[in-house]
Each structure stands twice: as structure tokens, then as C-alpha cells.
Design an enzyme around this catalytic site. Structure first.
Site, PDB file in Angstrom:
ATOM      1  CD  GLU A  24      17.395  52.587  33.777  1.00 29.84           C
ATOM      2  OE1 GLU A  24      18.201  52.519  34.716  1.00 29.84           O
ATOM      3  OE2 GLU A  24      16.594  51.687  33.524  1.00 29.84           O
ATOM      4  CB  CYS A  48      15.058  49.779  24.068  1.00 26.97           C
ATOM      5  SG  CYS A  48      13.567  49.791  25.071  1.00 26.97           S
ATOM      6  CB  CYS A  71       5.160  54.796  33.405  1.00 29.26           C
ATOM      7  SG  CYS A  71       3.736  54.407  32.345  1.00 29.26           S
ATOM      8  CB  CYS A 118       1.754  47.653  34.114  1.00 29.37           C
ATOM      9  SG  CYS A 118       0.945  48.529  32.765  1.00 29.37           S
ATOM     10  CB  CYS A 177       5.958  47.669  34.554  1.00 34.06           C
ATOM     11  SG  CYS A 177       6.992  48.898  33.750  1.00 34.06           S
TER      12      CYS A 177
HETATM   13  N1  SAH Z   1       4.473  51.638  28.072  1.00 29.09           N
HETATM   14  C1  SAH Z   1       4.568  50.808  26.936  1.00 29.09           C
HETATM   15  C2  SAH Z   1       5.986  50.523  26.519  1.00 29.09           C
HETATM   16  C3  SAH Z   1       7.011  50.223  27.565  1.00 29.09           C
HETATM   17  S1  SAH Z   1       6.961  48.662  28.356  1.00 29.09           S
HETATM   18  C4  SAH Z   1       3.800  49.535  27.122  1.00 29.09           C
HETATM   19  O1  SAH Z   1       3.444  49.221  28.250  1.00 29.09           O
HETATM   20  O2  SAH Z   1       3.537  48.859  26.136  1.00 29.09           O
HETATM   21  C5  SAH Z   1       7.441  47.495  27.083  1.00 29.09           C
HETATM   22  C6  SAH Z   1       6.824  46.104  27.279  1.00 29.09           C
HETATM   23  O3  SAH Z   1       7.390  45.455  28.431  1.00 29.09           O
HETATM   24  C7  SAH Z   1       5.333  46.121  27.505  1.00 29.09           C
HETATM   25  O4  SAH Z   1       4.699  45.123  26.749  1.00 29.09           O
HETATM   26  C8  SAH Z   1       5.227  45.805  28.980  1.00 29.09           C
HETATM   27  O5  SAH Z   1       3.990  45.271  29.342  1.00 29.09           O
HETATM   28  C9  SAH Z   1       6.357  44.829  29.148  1.00 29.09           C
HETATM   29  N2  SAH Z   1       6.774  44.629  30.543  1.00 29.09           N
HETATM   30  C10 SAH Z   1       6.651  45.483  31.568  1.00 29.09           C
HETATM   31  N3  SAH Z   1       7.172  44.947  32.700  1.00 29.09           N
HETATM   32  C11 SAH Z   1       7.638  43.721  32.369  1.00 29.09           C
HETATM   33  C12 SAH Z   1       8.305  42.702  33.082  1.00 29.09           C
HETATM   34  N4  SAH Z   1       8.602  42.827  34.387  1.00 29.09           N
HETATM   35  N5  SAH Z   1       8.656  41.570  32.427  1.00 29.09           N
HETATM   36  C13 SAH Z   1       8.379  41.437  31.114  1.00 29.09           C
HETATM   37  N6  SAH Z   1       7.760  42.371  30.369  1.00 29.09           N
HETATM   38  C14 SAH Z   1       7.380  43.511  30.992  1.00 29.09           C
HETATM   39 FE1  SF4 Z   2       4.046  52.151  31.932  1.00 30.75          FE
HETATM   40 FE2  SF4 Z   2       2.769  49.807  32.058  1.00 30.75          FE
HETATM   41 FE3  SF4 Z   2       4.403  50.340  29.984  1.00 30.75          FE
HETATM   42 FE4  SF4 Z   2       5.391  49.946  32.464  1.00 30.75          FE
HETATM   43  S1  SF4 Z   2       4.335  48.456  31.208  1.00 30.75           S
HETATM   44  S2  SF4 Z   2       5.987  51.549  31.043  1.00 30.75           S
HETATM   45  S3  SF4 Z   2       3.773  50.878  33.746  1.00 30.75           S
HETATM   46  S4  SF4 Z   2       2.497  51.401  30.529  1.00 30.75           S
END
Ligand code: SAH
Ligand code: SF4
Length: 378
Positions: free
Chosen positions: A110, A123, A130, A134, A137
Site C-alpha cells: 500500500e 507515504c 513486517c 508491534c 500495528c
Molecule cells: N516500521 C516503521 C515505519 C512504519 S510505521 C516504524 O515502526 O517506525 C509508522 C508509524 O506508525 C510508527 O511510529 C508506528 O509505531 C506507528 N503506528 C503503528 N501502528 C499504529 C496505530 N495503530 N496507530 C497509530 N500509530 C501506529
Molecule cells: Fe513493522 Fe512495527 Fe513499523 Fe508496524 S509499527 S511497520 S510492525 S516496525
């Protein structure tokens, strides 16, 4: 006999895709080196590069300024891959578009186009799925499928650029569109690697893609127009600092103690908070630039004034800005986003420690295009 012919054709097809490289995987120096290897002048390769990135021409027959022999050789060695649009969604907010793009092996990723006051930001994803897991996410919830190639990262930016130029690449619209995503005055200037995947887990491909996107004779994205967000892959942060990569760095923090962070971000067990902070301080010292820390605000989890004080103590004295992101809903996590008032109190506490902060606007939630909502069915 027919079967044999079909099998041979299929095999030839397979061989073709294996021997022919995707043009968009190559940096300009790599393309010039290839031309030299084929026994041609680099001038022709530079012209080919300009056809693709400046004139947006991918049809060999239209590259009339290239000598026929060079063109024939390049055509046999290279192809212009595209990522067809499987689905396009427009948010009710009118500012956010999400594109589901198909990869050659039928995986999907996406890409999101966002318009915030006067600027356009793409973006983009660095991986299909991934591996970091987390808990809140959607990309993490779907697991890791594969790394993207440099070209697959570049092509996402090219797709957004094509949309802005009014030449979208075969979109299938999910619902009737009220507003066109295209405006004559817009150009892609800002790019965030905050889509699906962990960019520093796919370091080489991501950095090659950044080199291609920044090439001054191509898309020429400004050095400080690209922001890379990492979950906190410590060796990658140190490498970026040593290599003086000219992009902004965002680090996902979410917890200000090892325990609080590890409960939300499992890789904190591999790269503990203390090591992460050492790497961040090293990065700031080397790059002479602040880090953006991201903090997903989850009601009752990490949004109390005590949590904010812990962030303040952790980051006090660092060149840092904290970007607060109220939790976006995902299927696999039951938490709720912090309300406006608590977010404001959190910011006030951070300010006491001299830390600037922002609360990210919630956009594109209705089409699951917000932070952490990007996921595709297998
Ligand atoms: N993998 C990278 C970049 C992609 S996620 C990272 O984790 O930084 C981009 C941002 O969105 C990250 O800060 C992540 O923690 C946040 N994020 C992930 N899931 C989320 C959610 N459900 N609500 C708000 N922010 C979220
Ligand atoms: Fe991967 Fe965590 Fe970033 Fe989601 S927030 S894309 S699981 S590193």
C-alpha cells in the site's frame, strides 16, 4: 506439439524475466556502468535515464535520440516494470488517497498520498508485511512476506507522481470519486518511509531507492524532503549516521522505560531502550540534526502525565521533537486512542522539559490509510 510449444514459450518467458533487469532497480551510476559493460558510451545511458525520469517515456520506440544498436541492447537487458493498481480508495476527508499496488509475484503493498496544508506527501512501503510484530500495528499483525526491491520502492513514488500529473496508472476505483486527486499545481516533494514494513530491516534496497529518488538528474527529491521511520533497529541507525545519509530520521518510541516499550514493541528485547538511546545520541552528534520521536498515544497505556514525565527525562537535552499519534484502530488490537485533552496535557509536560511536540492529524482512517493501518490480505 502445441503443448511443447507452449511449455517452451513459458520457459522463455521465465528466462526473459530472470535475465532482464528492472530499470527502476538501478541507480544512475549503475546504469552508466552497464552501458560501458555493453561497449557503449555512457552518454546514451544518461539519455535513457532522462527519458525515463524526466520525460517519463518507457516506450523504446519513442526513444528516437538513442542509436538503434544501443536501444536494441538496452531493450534486451532491461525492462520497465510497473506496479499495477489493484484498488484505489479516497478518504471522505478528501485529502487522503490509498493505492493498493500489485507486485510481480502478486504480493500487494500500500502507498498513501496525503495532502496537508499546501504540500503533498507520499507515504511509501519498504516491505510486504513486517517482521517486527508491534502489537498495535496492522502490518505487524499480518507478519513478514518479503523485502521490496529498490525499484518497487521507487515505483511507488513514481505512481504518486503520475497521479499528481494526471496520468494515473490504470486505477480501479472502489467508489465514485467526487474529487480528482490531480491538481495542476501539485508536485511530489515530500516522501515518508512510514508505510508497510521496517525500512532499516531492508537497509540496502531502501538506501539504493533513496539514492535513485534523490538523483539530481532524475526525480531530484530534496535531501531534507525524505523522512525514514524506524522501529529502532540500532545497527541501522548507527550505519545511517556513519554513512551520513541525507534524510530525516524518525524513531518509534512508544514507551519511555524498557518494560513499557517492550510490551508494545517486541524488538525492544533485541535492541533495549538504553542501546537505542545511545544510537540516537550518536546519530544526532554525527548528523547534526534532531530526531523525530513517534509516540502512539493509547488511552490508559502510555498517555498519563507520568508517562510524559518519563519521556521528558529520557529525551531531556537531546535535539528532539516528539510526534504524538493517537492510536488508529486495527483488527488485532483492542486499545483506544487518547482524547484531545489528554494529548494536550501530554504535550504540556513535554514542553516543561523543553521538548517540542505535535499531535498528528488523523486522516484517512475511514479507508484504513492512517499510521499502522496498512495491511493486505495474503
Ligand atoms: N516500521 C516503521 C515505519 C512504519 S510505521 C516504524 O515502526 O517506525 C509508522 C508509524 O506508525 C510508527 O511510529 C508506528 O509505531 C506507528 N503506528 C503503528 N501502528 C499504529 C496505530 N495503530 N496507530 C497509530 N500509530 C501506529
Ligand atoms: Fe513493522 Fe512495527 Fe513499523 Fe508496524 S509499527 S511497520 S510492525 S516496525
Amino acid at each position: 506439439m502445441d503443448c511443447l510449444a507452449a511449455a517452451l514459450r513459458a520457459m522463455t518467458g521465465v528466462l526473459m524475466t530472470h535475465t532482464s533487469a528492472n530499470f527502476y532497480d538501478l541507480t544512475r551510476p549503475e546504469l552508466l556502468a552497464r552501458a560501458t559493460g555493453w561497449g557503449f558510451s555512457t552518454v546514451h545511458a544518461a539519455r535513457l535515464w532522462a527519458y525515463a525520469y524526466l520525460s517519463r517515456i518507457e516506450d523504446w520506440a519513442l526513444m528516437t535520440e538513442l542509436p538503434a544498436r544501443f536501444r536494441a541492447k538496452a531493450e534486451s537487458e532491461l525492462h520497465f516494470a510497473r506496479l499495477p493498481v489493484a484498488l484505489e480508495l479516497q478518504s471522505r476527508d478528501g485529502f487522503t488517497h490509498k493505492y493498493l499496488l500489485s507486485l510481480p509475484d502478486h504480493q500487494r503493498i500500500e502507498t498513501v498520498l496525503m495532502r496537508y496544508t499546501g504540500r503533498v506527501t507520499a507515504c511509501i512501503s519498504s516491505q510486504a508485511g513486517c517482521a517486527m510484530g508491534c502489537v498495535f500495528c496492522a502490518t505487524g499483525q499480518m507478519g513478514f512476506l518479503r523485502h521490496l526491491t529498490p525499484g518497487e520502492i521507487v515505483l511507488q513514488a513514481l505512481h504518486v507522481d503520475a497521479v499528481l500529473r494526471g496520468t494515473p496508472t490504470g486505477a480501479v476505483l472502489a467508489e465514485p470519486q467526487s474529487r480528482s486527486p490531480h491538481s495542476r499545481h501539485e508536485r511530489l516533494r515530500n516522501l515518508v518511509l512510514m508505510g508497510m514494513g521496517e525500512p532499516l530491516h531492508n537497509y540496502d534496497a531502501v538506501m539504493t531507492a533513496i539514492d535513485i529518488l534523490r538523483d539530481p538528474t532524475g526525480l531530484a527529491l530534496g535531501a531534507k524532503k525524505i523522512t525514514l521511520s524506524t522501529v529502532g533497529v540500532v545497527p541501522g541507525i548507527i550505519r545511517m549516521a556513519d554513512e551520513a545519509r541525507p534524510v530525516y530520521l524518525a524513531v518509534s518510541l512508544h514507551g519511555a522505560t524498557q518494560e513499557e516499550r517492550a510490551a508494545l514493541v517486541p524488538v525492544a528485547k533485541k535492541w533495549p531502550l538504553e542501546e537505542l538511546m545511545d544510537a540516537c545520541r550518536y546519530y544526532i552528534a554525527k548528523q547534526q540534526h534532531r530526531i523525530f520521536y513517534e509516540w502512539t498515544l493509547i488511552e490508559g497505556k502510555n498517555d498519563s502525565p507520568e508517562s510524559a514525565h518519563a519521556v521528558g527525562r529520557l529525551l531531556r537535552g537531546q535535539q528532539a521533537q516528539v510526534n504524538l499519534i493517537p492510536l488508529n484502530p486495527t483488527a488485532g488490537y483492542a486499545g483506544a486512542p487518547t482524547g484531545r485533552e489528554s494529548a494536550r496535557r501530554f504535550q504540556q509536560v513535554l514542553a516543561e522539559y523543553g521538548l517540542p511536540s505535535t499531535v498528528r492529524q488523523r486522516r484517512g482512517i475511514d479507508i484504513a490509510a492512517g499510521c499502522g493501518q496498512l495491511a493486505t490480505a495474503r
